[in-house]
Design a protein around this motif. Structure first.
Motif, PDB file in Angstrom:
ATOM      1  N   ASN A 142     -11.654  21.513  91.564  1.00 35.46           N
ATOM      2  CA  ASN A 142     -11.656  20.295  90.760  1.00 35.46           C
ATOM      3  C   ASN A 142     -10.329  19.562  90.929  1.00 35.46           C
ATOM      4  OD1 ASN A 142     -12.408  18.360  88.952  1.00 35.46           O
ATOM      5  ND2 ASN A 142     -11.992  19.610  87.157  1.00 35.46           N
ATOM      6  N   SER A 143     -10.373  18.309  91.375  1.00 40.76           N
ATOM      7  CA  SER A 143      -9.130  17.570  91.595  1.00 40.76           C
ATOM      8  C   SER A 143      -8.664  16.838  90.329  1.00 40.76           C
ATOM      9  CB  SER A 143      -9.299  16.573  92.737  1.00 40.76           C
ATOM     10  OG  SER A 143     -10.306  15.645  92.410  1.00 40.76           O
ATOM     11  N   SER A 144      -9.580  16.559  89.401  1.00 37.68           N
ATOM     12  CA  SER A 144      -9.176  15.899  88.161  1.00 37.68           C
ATOM     13  C   SER A 144     -10.277  16.053  87.121  1.00 37.68           C
ATOM     14  CB  SER A 144      -8.898  14.415  88.389  1.00 37.68           C
ATOM     15  OG  SER A 144     -10.099  13.745  88.705  1.00 37.68           O
ATOM     16  N   SER A 145      -9.896  15.850  85.888  1.00 41.47           N
ATOM     17  CA  SER A 145     -10.869  15.877  84.801  1.00 41.47           C
ATOM     18  C   SER A 145     -10.287  15.151  83.608  1.00 41.47           C
ATOM     19  CB  SER A 145     -11.240  17.320  84.428  1.00 41.47           C
ATOM     20  OG  SER A 145     -10.129  17.979  83.894  1.00 41.47           O
ATOM     21  N   TRP A 146     -11.128  14.821  82.655  1.00 45.92           N
ATOM     22  CA  TRP A 146     -10.675  14.186  81.430  1.00 45.92           C
ATOM     23  C   TRP A 146     -11.637  14.547  80.315  1.00 45.92           C
ATOM     24  CZ3 TRP A 146     -13.909  10.710  79.049  1.00 45.92           C
ATOM     25  CH2 TRP A 146     -14.932  10.194  79.817  1.00 45.92           C
ATOM     26  N   THR A 147     -11.171  14.373  79.135  1.00 47.00           N
ATOM     27  CA  THR A 147     -12.010  14.630  77.975  1.00 47.00           C
ATOM     28  C   THR A 147     -11.573  13.700  76.863  1.00 47.00           C
ATOM     29  OG1 THR A 147     -12.859  16.331  76.507  1.00 47.00           O
ATOM     30  CG2 THR A 147     -10.531  16.454  77.046  1.00 47.00           C
ATOM     31  N   GLY A 148     -12.397  13.533  75.884  1.00 46.01           N
ATOM     32  CA  GLY A 148     -12.038  12.668  74.769  1.00 46.01           C
ATOM     33  C   GLY A 148     -12.804  13.065  73.525  1.00 46.01           C
ATOM     34  N   LEU A 149     -12.287  12.635  72.422  1.00 43.69           N
ATOM     35  CA  LEU A 149     -12.924  12.865  71.146  1.00 43.69           C
ATOM     36  C   LEU A 149     -13.160  11.505  70.523  1.00 43.69           C
ATOM     37  CD1 LEU A 149     -13.791  14.893  68.969  1.00 43.69           C
ATOM     38  CD2 LEU A 149     -11.466  14.790  68.100  1.00 43.69           C
ATOM     39  N   ARG A 150     -14.391  11.235  70.161  1.00 48.67           N
ATOM     40  CA  ARG A 150     -14.726   9.927  69.621  1.00 48.67           C
ATOM     41  C   ARG A 150     -15.199  10.083  68.186  1.00 48.67           C
ATOM     42  NH1 ARG A 150     -19.845   7.423  69.854  1.00 48.67           N
ATOM     43  NH2 ARG A 150     -20.402   9.130  71.198  1.00 48.67           N
ATOM     44  N   PRO A 151     -14.375   9.667  67.241  1.00 45.42           N
ATOM     45  CA  PRO A 151     -14.816   9.761  65.846  1.00 45.42           C
ATOM     46  C   PRO A 151     -15.902   8.727  65.570  1.00 45.42           C
ATOM     47  CG  PRO A 151     -12.689   8.682  65.950  1.00 45.42           C
ATOM     48  CD  PRO A 151     -13.033   9.110  67.354  1.00 45.42           C
ATOM     49  N   LEU A 152     -16.979   9.169  64.980  1.00 47.81           N
ATOM     50  CA  LEU A 152     -18.062   8.266  64.616  1.00 47.81           C
ATOM     51  C   LEU A 152     -17.861   7.780  63.193  1.00 47.81           C
ATOM     52  CD1 LEU A 152     -21.067  10.286  66.062  1.00 47.81           C
ATOM     53  CD2 LEU A 152     -19.870   8.365  67.100  1.00 47.81           C
ATOM     54  N   VAL A 153     -18.346   6.597  62.907  1.00 46.59           N
ATOM     55  CA  VAL A 153     -18.225   6.026  61.578  1.00 46.59           C
ATOM     56  C   VAL A 153     -19.470   6.428  60.793  1.00 46.59           C
ATOM     57  CG1 VAL A 153     -17.960   3.906  60.265  1.00 46.59           C
ATOM     58  CG2 VAL A 153     -16.892   4.110  62.514  1.00 46.59           C
ATOM     59  N   LEU A 154     -19.273   7.220  59.743  1.00 47.02           N
ATOM     60  CA  LEU A 154     -20.389   7.720  58.947  1.00 47.02           C
ATOM     61  C   LEU A 154     -21.041   6.584  58.180  1.00 47.02           C
ATOM     62  CD1 LEU A 154     -21.988  10.193  58.036  1.00 47.02           C
ATOM     63  CD2 LEU A 154     -20.350  10.463  56.176  1.00 47.02           C
ATOM     64  N   GLU A 155     -22.343   6.490  58.315  1.00 45.48           N
ATOM     65  CA  GLU A 155     -23.107   5.470  57.614  1.00 45.48           C
ATOM     66  C   GLU A 155     -23.879   6.108  56.473  1.00 45.48           C
ATOM     67  OE1 GLU A 155     -25.452   4.117  60.902  1.00 45.48           O
ATOM     68  OE2 GLU A 155     -24.156   2.400  61.200  1.00 45.48           O
ATOM     69  N   GLU A 156     -24.080   5.359  55.410  1.00 43.54           N
ATOM     70  CA  GLU A 156     -24.875   5.859  54.296  1.00 43.54           C
ATOM     71  C   GLU A 156     -26.271   6.212  54.781  1.00 43.54           C
ATOM     72  OE1 GLU A 156     -25.151   4.136  50.316  1.00 43.54           O
ATOM     73  OE2 GLU A 156     -23.264   3.120  50.787  1.00 43.54           O
ATOM     74  N   GLY A 157     -26.775   7.349  54.363  1.00 41.29           N
ATOM     75  CA  GLY A 157     -28.126   7.759  54.718  1.00 41.29           C
ATOM     76  C   GLY A 157     -28.246   8.493  56.035  1.00 41.29           C
ATOM     77  N   ALA A 158     -27.170   8.584  56.804  1.00 47.80           N
ATOM     78  CA  ALA A 158     -27.239   9.294  58.084  1.00 47.80           C
ATOM     79  C   ALA A 158     -27.342  10.790  57.814  1.00 47.80           C
ATOM     80  CB  ALA A 158     -26.014   8.986  58.927  1.00 47.80           C
ATOM     81  N   LYS A 159     -28.327  11.422  58.424  1.00 47.98           N
ATOM     82  CA  LYS A 159     -28.561  12.843  58.191  1.00 47.98           C
ATOM     83  C   LYS A 159     -27.869  13.724  59.234  1.00 47.98           C
ATOM     84  CE  LYS A 159     -33.009  11.911  56.047  1.00 47.98           C
ATOM     85  NZ  LYS A 159     -32.765  12.054  54.676  1.00 47.98           N
ATOM     86  N   ASP A 160     -27.627  13.194  60.420  1.00 44.80           N
ATOM     87  CA  ASP A 160     -26.950  13.949  61.468  1.00 44.80           C
ATOM     88  C   ASP A 160     -26.258  12.972  62.418  1.00 44.80           C
ATOM     89  OD1 ASP A 160     -28.943  12.866  63.102  1.00 44.80           O
ATOM     90  OD2 ASP A 160     -30.152  14.675  63.038  1.00 44.80           O
ATOM     91  N   THR A 161     -25.508  13.488  63.379  1.00 47.96           N
ATOM     92  CA  THR A 161     -24.748  12.616  64.283  1.00 47.96           C
ATOM     93  C   THR A 161     -25.634  11.774  65.182  1.00 47.96           C
ATOM     94  OG1 THR A 161     -24.484  14.404  65.892  1.00 47.96           O
ATOM     95  CG2 THR A 161     -22.704  14.083  64.305  1.00 47.96           C
ATOM     96  N   LYS A 162     -26.852  12.220  65.452  1.00 50.63           N
ATOM     97  CA  LYS A 162     -27.761  11.424  66.285  1.00 50.63           C
ATOM     98  C   LYS A 162     -28.132  10.113  65.611  1.00 50.63           C
ATOM     99  CE  LYS A 162     -30.034  15.360  68.375  1.00 50.63           C
ATOM    100  NZ  LYS A 162     -31.297  16.068  68.484  1.00 50.63           N
ATOM    101  N   SER A 163     -28.170  10.113  64.289  1.00 54.64           N
ATOM    102  CA  SER A 163     -28.597   8.916  63.571  1.00 54.64           C
ATOM    103  C   SER A 163     -27.434   7.990  63.207  1.00 54.64           C
ATOM    104  CB  SER A 163     -29.369   9.309  62.310  1.00 54.64           C
ATOM    105  OG  SER A 163     -28.543  10.058  61.442  1.00 54.64           O
ATOM    106  N   ILE A 164     -26.212   8.384  63.564  1.00 57.35           N
ATOM    107  CA  ILE A 164     -25.052   7.538  63.281  1.00 57.35           C
ATOM    108  C   ILE A 164     -24.941   6.474  64.367  1.00 57.35           C
ATOM    109  CG2 ILE A 164     -22.540   7.470  63.056  1.00 57.35           C
ATOM    110  CD1 ILE A 164     -22.651  10.298  61.985  1.00 57.35           C
ATOM    111  N   SER A 165     -24.728   5.236  63.956  1.00 60.99           N
ATOM    112  CA  SER A 165     -24.604   4.121  64.893  1.00 60.99           C
ATOM    113  C   SER A 165     -23.402   4.312  65.799  1.00 60.99           C
ATOM    114  CB  SER A 165     -24.453   2.820  64.108  1.00 60.99           C
ATOM    115  OG  SER A 165     -24.143   1.769  64.980  1.00 60.99           O
ATOM    116  N   ARG A 166     -23.506   3.830  67.019  1.00 57.90           N
ATOM    117  CA  ARG A 166     -22.388   3.885  67.959  1.00 57.90           C
ATOM    118  C   ARG A 166     -21.562   2.601  67.911  1.00 57.90           C
ATOM    119  NH1 ARG A 166     -24.009   8.631  67.429  1.00 57.90           N
ATOM    120  NH2 ARG A 166     -24.354   9.951  69.225  1.00 57.90           N
TER     121      ARG A 166
END
Length: 79
Positions: A16-40
């Motif tokens: 592997n010559s290079s790699s990267w990673t990141g963490l993206r905080p999602l904005v919690l919306e009212e009524g969201a039951k899991d991360t799949k249902s949170i808006s991007r």
């Protein structure tokens, strides 16, 4: 040509010559039951201290996110 065992983690790191990673905080919306249902969608907030926070969004919209952040800063600057 060199060969490597793709099941061997050391060989994968070596090839592997290079790699990267990141963490993206999602904005919690009212009524969201899991991360799949949170808006991007992204959100720009300004704290009382003057610190701007850019939260949410997608890697593919980073330019629009940056533009929105700069626009918010500019609005405060011209007041």
């Amino acid at each position: 040509m060199s060969t490597f065992d793709k099941t061997n983690i050391d060989d994968l790191y070596r090839m592997n010559s290079s790699s990267w990673t990141g963490l993206r905080p999602l904005v919690l919306e009212e009524g969201a039951k899991d991360t799949k249902s949170i808006s991007r969608k992204h959100v720009v907030e300004r704290a009382a201290s003057g610190l701007y926070s850019l939260m949410g969004g997608k890697w593919t919209t980073y330019r629009k996110m940056a533009e929105d952040l700069v626009d918010e800063i500019e609005k405060e600057r011209v007041k």
